[in-house]
Design a protein around this motif. Structure first.
Motif, mmCIF file in Angstrom:
data_model
loop_
_atom_site.group_PDB
_atom_site.id
_atom_site.type_symbol
_atom_site.label_atom_id
_atom_site.label_comp_id
_atom_site.label_asym_id
_atom_site.label_seq_id
_atom_site.Cartn_x
_atom_site.Cartn_y
_atom_site.Cartn_z
ATOM 1 N N LYS A 134 22.685 -74.547 -19.975
ATOM 2 C CA LYS A 134 21.934 -73.371 -19.529
ATOM 3 C C LYS A 134 22.826 -72.362 -18.810
ATOM 4 C CE LYS A 134 17.441 -75.669 -18.921
ATOM 5 N NZ LYS A 134 16.422 -76.081 -17.929
ATOM 6 N N GLU A 135 23.863 -72.854 -18.154
ATOM 7 C CA GLU A 135 24.738 -71.986 -17.370
ATOM 8 C C GLU A 135 25.891 -71.405 -18.175
ATOM 9 O OE1 GLU A 135 25.947 -74.498 -14.187
ATOM 10 O OE2 GLU A 135 23.955 -74.564 -13.240
ATOM 11 N N LEU A 136 25.990 -71.760 -19.469
ATOM 12 C CA LEU A 136 27.071 -71.218 -20.296
ATOM 13 C C LEU A 136 26.962 -69.692 -20.385
ATOM 14 C CD1 LEU A 136 27.209 -73.784 -23.273
ATOM 15 C CD2 LEU A 136 28.924 -73.464 -21.470
ATOM 16 N N ARG A 137 28.076 -69.012 -20.216
ATOM 17 C CA ARG A 137 28.179 -67.563 -20.328
ATOM 18 C C ARG A 137 27.321 -66.821 -19.295
ATOM 19 N NH1 ARG A 137 30.795 -65.727 -24.597
ATOM 20 N NH2 ARG A 137 29.789 -63.678 -24.389
ATOM 21 N N SER A 138 26.965 -67.501 -18.206
ATOM 22 C CA SER A 138 26.165 -66.849 -17.165
ATOM 23 C C SER A 138 27.036 -66.072 -16.186
ATOM 24 C CB SER A 138 25.336 -67.897 -16.405
ATOM 25 O OG SER A 138 26.186 -68.856 -15.808
ATOM 26 N N ASP A 139 28.328 -66.416 -16.130
ATOM 27 C CA ASP A 139 29.262 -65.721 -15.235
ATOM 28 C C ASP A 139 29.987 -64.638 -16.023
ATOM 29 O OD1 ASP A 139 31.082 -64.877 -13.377
ATOM 30 O OD2 ASP A 139 31.754 -66.889 -12.796
ATOM 31 N N VAL A 140 29.640 -63.378 -15.769
ATOM 32 C CA VAL A 140 30.198 -62.256 -16.531
ATOM 33 C C VAL A 140 31.669 -62.004 -16.191
ATOM 34 C CG1 VAL A 140 27.963 -61.126 -16.826
ATOM 35 C CG2 VAL A 140 29.331 -60.634 -14.791
ATOM 36 N N ASP A 141 32.147 -62.569 -15.102
ATOM 37 C CA ASP A 141 33.537 -62.352 -14.703
ATOM 38 C C ASP A 141 34.519 -63.213 -15.497
ATOM 39 O OD1 ASP A 141 32.734 -60.518 -12.781
ATOM 40 O OD2 ASP A 141 32.453 -62.089 -11.255
ATOM 41 N N GLN A 147 37.638 -68.735 -21.439
ATOM 42 C CA GLN A 147 37.065 -69.624 -20.431
ATOM 43 C C GLN A 147 35.667 -70.093 -20.831
ATOM 44 O OE1 GLN A 147 37.791 -67.944 -16.627
ATOM 45 N NE2 GLN A 147 37.610 -69.884 -15.519
ATOM 46 N N HIS A 148 34.892 -69.178 -21.418
ATOM 47 C CA HIS A 148 33.564 -69.551 -21.914
ATOM 48 C C HIS A 148 33.687 -70.602 -23.018
ATOM 49 C CE1 HIS A 148 31.509 -66.694 -19.466
ATOM 50 N NE2 HIS A 148 31.940 -65.611 -20.116
ATOM 51 N N LEU A 149 34.629 -70.410 -23.914
ATOM 52 C CA LEU A 149 34.835 -71.369 -25.001
ATOM 53 C C LEU A 149 35.259 -72.719 -24.449
ATOM 54 C CD1 LEU A 149 34.994 -72.001 -28.028
ATOM 55 C CD2 LEU A 149 37.364 -71.175 -27.995
ATOM 56 N N LYS A 150 36.105 -72.699 -23.434
ATOM 57 C CA LYS A 150 36.561 -73.953 -22.831
ATOM 58 C C LYS A 150 35.391 -74.726 -22.225
ATOM 59 C CE LYS A 150 39.761 -75.814 -19.369
ATOM 60 N NZ LYS A 150 40.746 -75.476 -18.312
ATOM 61 N N GLU A 151 34.478 -74.006 -21.559
ATOM 62 C CA GLU A 151 33.300 -74.659 -20.976
ATOM 63 C C GLU A 151 32.412 -75.259 -22.061
ATOM 64 O OE1 GLU A 151 31.456 -71.654 -18.632
ATOM 65 O OE2 GLU A 151 32.812 -71.910 -16.913
ATOM 66 N N GLN A 168 23.079 -68.470 -24.620
ATOM 67 C CA GLN A 168 23.608 -67.126 -24.898
ATOM 68 C C GLN A 168 24.835 -67.198 -25.833
ATOM 69 O OE1 GLN A 168 24.080 -64.841 -21.198
ATOM 70 N NE2 GLN A 168 22.726 -66.295 -20.165
ATOM 71 N N TRP A 169 24.566 -67.438 -27.109
ATOM 72 C CA TRP A 169 25.682 -67.536 -28.057
ATOM 73 C C TRP A 169 25.639 -66.468 -29.147
ATOM 74 C CZ3 TRP A 169 24.790 -69.124 -33.281
ATOM 75 C CH2 TRP A 169 23.477 -69.528 -33.544
ATOM 76 N N LEU A 170 24.534 -65.716 -29.212
ATOM 77 C CA LEU A 170 24.470 -64.613 -30.173
ATOM 78 C C LEU A 170 25.373 -63.465 -29.719
ATOM 79 C CD1 LEU A 170 20.628 -64.548 -30.909
ATOM 80 C CD2 LEU A 170 22.446 -65.530 -32.319
ATOM 81 N N GLY A 171 26.087 -62.886 -30.640
ATOM 82 C CA GLY A 171 26.984 -61.780 -30.320
ATOM 83 C C GLY A 171 28.318 -62.214 -29.763
ATOM 84 N N THR A 203 31.090 -70.895 -34.118
ATOM 85 C CA THR A 203 31.395 -72.074 -34.949
ATOM 86 C C THR A 203 31.264 -73.356 -34.131
ATOM 87 O OG1 THR A 203 32.939 -70.742 -36.264
ATOM 88 C CG2 THR A 203 33.119 -73.139 -36.432
ATOM 89 N N THR A 204 31.797 -73.330 -32.912
ATOM 90 C CA THR A 204 31.702 -74.505 -32.035
ATOM 91 C C THR A 204 30.251 -74.782 -31.669
ATOM 92 O OG1 THR A 204 33.867 -73.931 -31.109
ATOM 93 C CG2 THR A 204 32.546 -75.521 -29.894
ATOM 94 N N MET A 205 29.488 -73.722 -31.399
ATOM 95 C CA MET A 205 28.092 -73.890 -31.026
ATOM 96 C C MET A 205 27.275 -74.466 -32.184
ATOM 97 S SD MET A 205 25.678 -73.775 -28.851
ATOM 98 C CE MET A 205 26.330 -72.851 -27.456
ATOM 99 N N LEU A 206 27.504 -73.998 -33.398
ATOM 100 C CA LEU A 206 26.784 -74.526 -34.560
ATOM 101 C C LEU A 206 27.101 -76.001 -34.790
ATOM 102 C CD1 LEU A 206 27.157 -71.497 -37.015
ATOM 103 C CD2 LEU A 206 25.050 -72.297 -35.922
ATOM 104 N N TYR A 207 28.371 -76.354 -34.577
ATOM 105 C CA TYR A 207 28.780 -77.766 -34.686
ATOM 106 C C TYR A 207 28.058 -78.595 -33.628
ATOM 107 C CZ TYR A 207 31.771 -81.853 -33.928
ATOM 108 O OH TYR A 207 32.230 -83.123 -33.744
#
Length: 397
Positions: free
Chosen positions: A225-232, A237-241, A333-336, A343-347
């Motif tokens: 739920k917290e993925l991509r919640s930090d805009v900074d 870094q988002h991909l790593k999380e 939040q993986w659209l866009g 690709t990682t999210m679909l997997y």
């Protein structure tokens, strides 16, 4: 302090997932199932204790019940019959489950190492508090089961003392109950207490391990739920999380797979026997003559229900957790995002759709519906006995 490991979380003493097994491991140690290394001082004393427990629980009690049936069956009253029949069924079920767990016990060690690996991902204080609560709950479950199982044993012994009858009909070639009643009752209570402790261990371990699994499944859902919640943070870094979440899910699946064969085999045996045991308990309540006997039979019925219902409930909740994880992934939040993130999210979504479910013997799912269906067999047992008028036939004979 006996209640040290069921207290609320505090910064000074936070429990880990492995700590959920503290009271459980103490039970195993008391049964002699955790022999120390031979470098330990007086290690051989513990091995003697192991042999003594094994003899009395897995040899003396089963053979004593068989000898009772051979020598005294023709003298049984209807009450004696229903007292006698219930114990061998439960005892043999315990022995079969114990053999399975013994040969698969290495999976406990493997699962505990995975617990430590899952705990290392719990960095935030909220996550550590949640792990602590789960560990405290598991230790509390062990205490509750002690109350249920040994409460039944205490009531059975008290009832036997009141009506001056053997509580479990275990044949003892050395002590005659007619001549040494209290000595015979004490020996019988202690030996059957070992069987009850073994049953407690074999009935509690699935609940503990799956509660830990559910806890880390819930923590993973919160991280998603917290993925991509930090805009900074940047895309890397988002991909790593996200990748870390994929690894967490893989570890949780491996944890479930490590326990699945053991849980599947033991629950298959238990679910098959629960209907028969409940049926016998229901019949015994009809034909017992005194209130204390009916009260003991009621306590026995609660103990039988405790062998399957709580774990079936936990498995039902685990199924809901798996669905929640999949829905949370899809609505994150993986659209866009960049192609590699998508690709990682679909997997991840594809893998998460395979629920971490437990089945009994690989045949039917372990859930409340299955437990209810198996328990309905109790009505069949009662109907068969009533239709064939077996109780009246025993009375006439």
């Amino acid at each position: 302090m006996i209640f040290k490991y069921i207290q609320k979380p505090s910064l000074e003493a936070l429990l880990g997932s492995r700590d959920s097994l503290i009271y459980f491991n103490r039970c195993i140690a008391q049964m002699g199932w955790r022999p120390p290394p031979r470098t330990t001082k007086n290690w051989w004393l513990y091995y003697l204790w192991t042999l003594a427990v094994f003899f009395f629980v897995f040899i003396f009690v089963p053979n004593g019940l068989v000898m009772t049936g051979i020598k005294e069956f023709k003298d049984f009253t209807t009450t004696d019959l229903f007292t006698y029949v219930q114990v061998p069924v439960n005892t043999n079920t315990c022995i079969m489950k114990g053999i399975i767990v013994f040969f698969m016990r290495a999976r406990f060690v493997k699962a505990q190492k995975m617990m430590d690996a899952m705990d290392r991902r719990c960095i935030k204080i909220e996550e550590k508090n949640q792990v602590h609560r789960a560990a405290a709950l598991c230790n509390r479950v062990v205490i509750i089961y002690h109350g249920i199982y040994f409460g039944y044993l205490s009531l059975a012994v008290i009832g036997a003392l009141v009506i001056r009858k053997s509580p479990f009909c275990v044949y003892n070639p050395l002590v005659n109950a007619n001549d040494h009643f209290y000595v015979a009752i004490t020996i019988e209570a202690v030996t059957v207490g070992g069987v009850i402790m073994a049953n407690l261990i074999l009935d509690v371990y699935p609940i503990i391990y799956v509660v830990v699994l559910r806890t880390h499944m819930g923590l993973l859902t919160q991280r998603i739920k917290e993925l991509r919640s930090d805009v900074d943070k940047g895309e890397d870094q988002h991909l790593k999380e996200l990748v870390e979440c994929v690894k967490d899910h893989k570890l949780i699946v491996e944890y479930g797979n490590a326990l699945r064969p053991m849980i599947s085999a033991t629950m298959f045996i238990q679910l098959l026997s629960v209907g028969l045991l409940l049926g016998l308990a229901a019949l015994s309540m009809q034909f017992y003559n005194t209130a204390i006997e009916r009260f003991v039979s009621g306590a026995y019925t609660i103990a039988i229900l405790s062998q399957t219902f709580p774990f079936c409930y936990v498995c039902e909740q685990l199924s809901s957790d798996c669905d929640s994880l999949t829905n949370t992934l899809f609505h994150s939040q993986w659209l866009g995002t960049e192609r590699r993130y998508k690709t990682t999210m679909l997997y991840f979504i594809q893998n998460a759709q395979q629920s971490i479910l437990f089945t009994a013997g690989g045949i039917f799912p372990i859930c409340l519906n299955t437990n209810i269906k198996m328990a309905k067999f109790a009505f069949s047992v009662v109907t068969i006995v009533n239709k064939m008028d077996l109780a009246e036939k025993f009375r006439r004979e």
